[in-house]
Design a protein around this motif. Structure first.
Motif, short mmCIF file in Angstrom:
data_model
loop_
_atom_site.label_atom_id
_atom_site.label_comp_id
_atom_site.label_asym_id
_atom_site.label_seq_id
_atom_site.Cartn_x
_atom_site.Cartn_y
_atom_site.Cartn_z
N TYR A 83 0.86 -1.18 0.00
CA TYR A 83 0.00 0.00 0.00
C TYR A 83 0.90 1.23 0.00
CZ TYR A 83 -3.48 3.36 1.59
OH TYR A 83 -4.30 4.44 1.72
N ASP A 124 -1.66 -5.40 -4.49
CA ASP A 124 -1.66 -3.94 -4.42
C ASP A 124 -2.99 -3.49 -3.82
OD1 ASP A 124 -0.93 -1.24 -4.96
OD2 ASP A 124 -2.45 -1.30 -6.51
N SER A 127 -3.08 1.30 -3.97
CA SER A 127 -2.05 2.34 -3.87
C SER A 127 -2.37 3.50 -4.80
CB SER A 127 -0.68 1.78 -4.26
OG SER A 127 -0.32 0.73 -3.42
N SER A 128 -1.91 4.69 -4.41
CA SER A 128 -2.16 5.85 -5.26
C SER A 128 -0.86 6.60 -5.55
CB SER A 128 -3.16 6.78 -4.58
OG SER A 128 -2.68 7.09 -3.29
N SER A 156 2.80 2.87 -7.09
CA SER A 156 3.25 1.49 -6.81
C SER A 156 2.60 0.51 -7.77
CB SER A 156 2.90 1.09 -5.38
OG SER A 156 3.44 1.97 -4.44
N THR A 157 1.31 0.76 -8.09
CA THR A 157 0.57 -0.15 -8.95
C THR A 157 1.26 -0.33 -10.30
OG1 THR A 157 -1.34 0.94 -7.95
CG2 THR A 157 -1.79 -0.61 -9.72
N GLU A 158 1.63 0.81 -10.92
CA GLU A 158 2.28 0.76 -12.23
C GLU A 158 3.62 0.05 -12.12
OE1 GLU A 158 0.91 3.50 -10.87
OE2 GLU A 158 -0.89 3.48 -12.13
N ARG A 163 3.21 -3.66 -11.97
CA ARG A 163 2.93 -4.19 -13.32
C ARG A 163 4.21 -4.34 -14.12
NH1 ARG A 163 -1.20 -0.24 -14.30
NH2 ARG A 163 -3.11 -1.03 -13.40
N PRO A 198 0.88 -10.15 -9.90
CA PRO A 198 0.21 -9.04 -9.22
C PRO A 198 -1.30 -9.26 -9.09
CG PRO A 198 0.85 -8.45 -11.46
CD PRO A 198 1.13 -9.91 -11.32
N ILE A 216 -4.38 -6.80 -8.19
CA ILE A 216 -4.60 -5.38 -7.97
C ILE A 216 -6.02 -5.11 -7.52
CG2 ILE A 216 -4.50 -3.09 -9.10
CD1 ILE A 216 -2.05 -4.24 -10.60
#
Ligand code: UDP
Ligand code: MG
Length: 312
Positions: free
Chosen positions: A14, A44, A47-48, A51-53, A56, A67, A69
């Motif tokens: 997070y 994930d 997250s903002s 981290s998400t990208e 990936r 992953p 998400i």
């Protein structure tokens, strides 16, 4: 046919942009050294911070990374739950992504698993880089939970642990909403053992577990594993009733003998306020359990996944 793996590592993430790279690298080094097939399930948790990208990207170059998400933030315990749902390994390790739990310790956990233990939990012998307040509340938390819950949950033990496939399957069948995973895995039984380790400081970033989240977790632990708070109301009831039975004749006799000691409004007010307070607290405790019942009754999914890993 889903592929079989020996080891799965499950980590919730997070807003850990400063950590994901290093974490994946350290896990890869450690897990490659086992010489077995392994996978890293990165969950994930809404997250903002990018981290998400990053997750990936890492997954596209490292085929061991899978992953999961989430559609939004669901909280640490739910993120780990999703990780356990997706993990395919024979031995599944839950670990924090912030490198407070050193990945190298996984090898010690695996060793115990090879000896035939089905739950190998990591006990924090020492913790570094955390405030005295965090250490104090954590220590108090473990001790209170140990005393009042019906399951003997090991002291100073977080979610960093290795679970055998058998245990993971049981865990996945327990769909309660307000989860306290370390309690659930203690409740399941099987052969369990602890391994001591030194909890490091965070690699980067700040704790995502502020006081209010810790309090929530503590409430989940207590309500999920004990009726003690509900019983407190009856203890108070018996104590006040007992007090009244003694107090009534005493006051009556004092009045008859002409003593004015218990006269006046103040005594009445104190008694009313005291009992009123106790009653409201008891109602609040009841409300806590009823709210949880209501949540279970709605039967909503535990989490919503916006991108699930492919099953090859
Ligand atoms: N975490 C999460 N969702 C949350 C809060 C935390 O997935 O809502 C993750 C976080 O990214 C980390 C792990 O859970 O990998 C443990 O959190 P943290 O290190 O902040 O807790 P602490 O070690 O301070 O108790
Ligand atoms: Mg941490």
């Amino acid at each position: 046919m889903t592929k079989k793996f020996t080891y799965s590592v499950v980590a919730p993430i997070y807003n850990e942009i400063g950590i994901v790279d290093e974490f994946c690298k350290r896990i890869t080094d450690v897990m490659d050294s086992t010489g077995e097939e392994w996978e890293l399930v990165l969950v994930d948790d809404g997250s903002s911070d990018g981290s998400t990208e990053r997750i990936r990207e890492l997954a596209s170059v490292n085929k061991n990374i899978r992953p999961v998400i989430f559609a939004r933030n669901f909280g640490h315990q739910i993120a780990v739950t999703a990780g356990l749902d997706y993990a395919r390994g024979e031995a599944v390790t839950i670990i924090d992504a912030d490198l407070q739990d050193p990945p190298e310790v996984i090898l010690d956990l695996i060793e115990k698993w090879r000896e035939g233990y089905q739950v190998v939990f990591a006990v924090r012998a020492e913790r570094e880089g955390e405030s005295w307040f965090k250490k104090f509340t954590a220590s108090l938390f473990y001790r209170i939970i140990f005393r009042i819950t019906d399951v003997k949950i090991p002291l100073d033990t977080g979610d960093f642990r290795l679970l055998d496939r058998k245990v993971v399957d049981v865990m996945n069948s327990m769909r309660e909403r307000h989860r306290f995973l370390r309690g659930m895995s203690a409740w399941i039984g099987f052969k369990q053992v602890g391994v001591e380790y030194k909890r490091a400081a965070r690699f980067a970033g700040e704790t995502k577990y502020p006081f209010n989240k810790m309090l929530k977790l503590a409430l989940n632990a207590v309500t999920g594993f004990s009726y003690f708070p509900l019983q407190v109301a009856s203890y108070f009831g018996f104590a006040s009733a007992g007090l009244a039975i003694i107090a009534i004749p005493v006051v009556a006799i004092l009045r008859m003998t002409g003593t004015q000691f218990f006269g006046g409004q103040a005594t009445t007010l104190i008694a009313v306020l005291f009992l009123g307070g106790v009653q409201l607290i008891s109602l609040g405790i009841l409300g806590e359990y009823i709210g949880r019942l209501y949540d279970e009754a709605k039967g909503r999914p535990l989490y919503i996944v916006s991108e699930a890993p492919e099953d090859e």
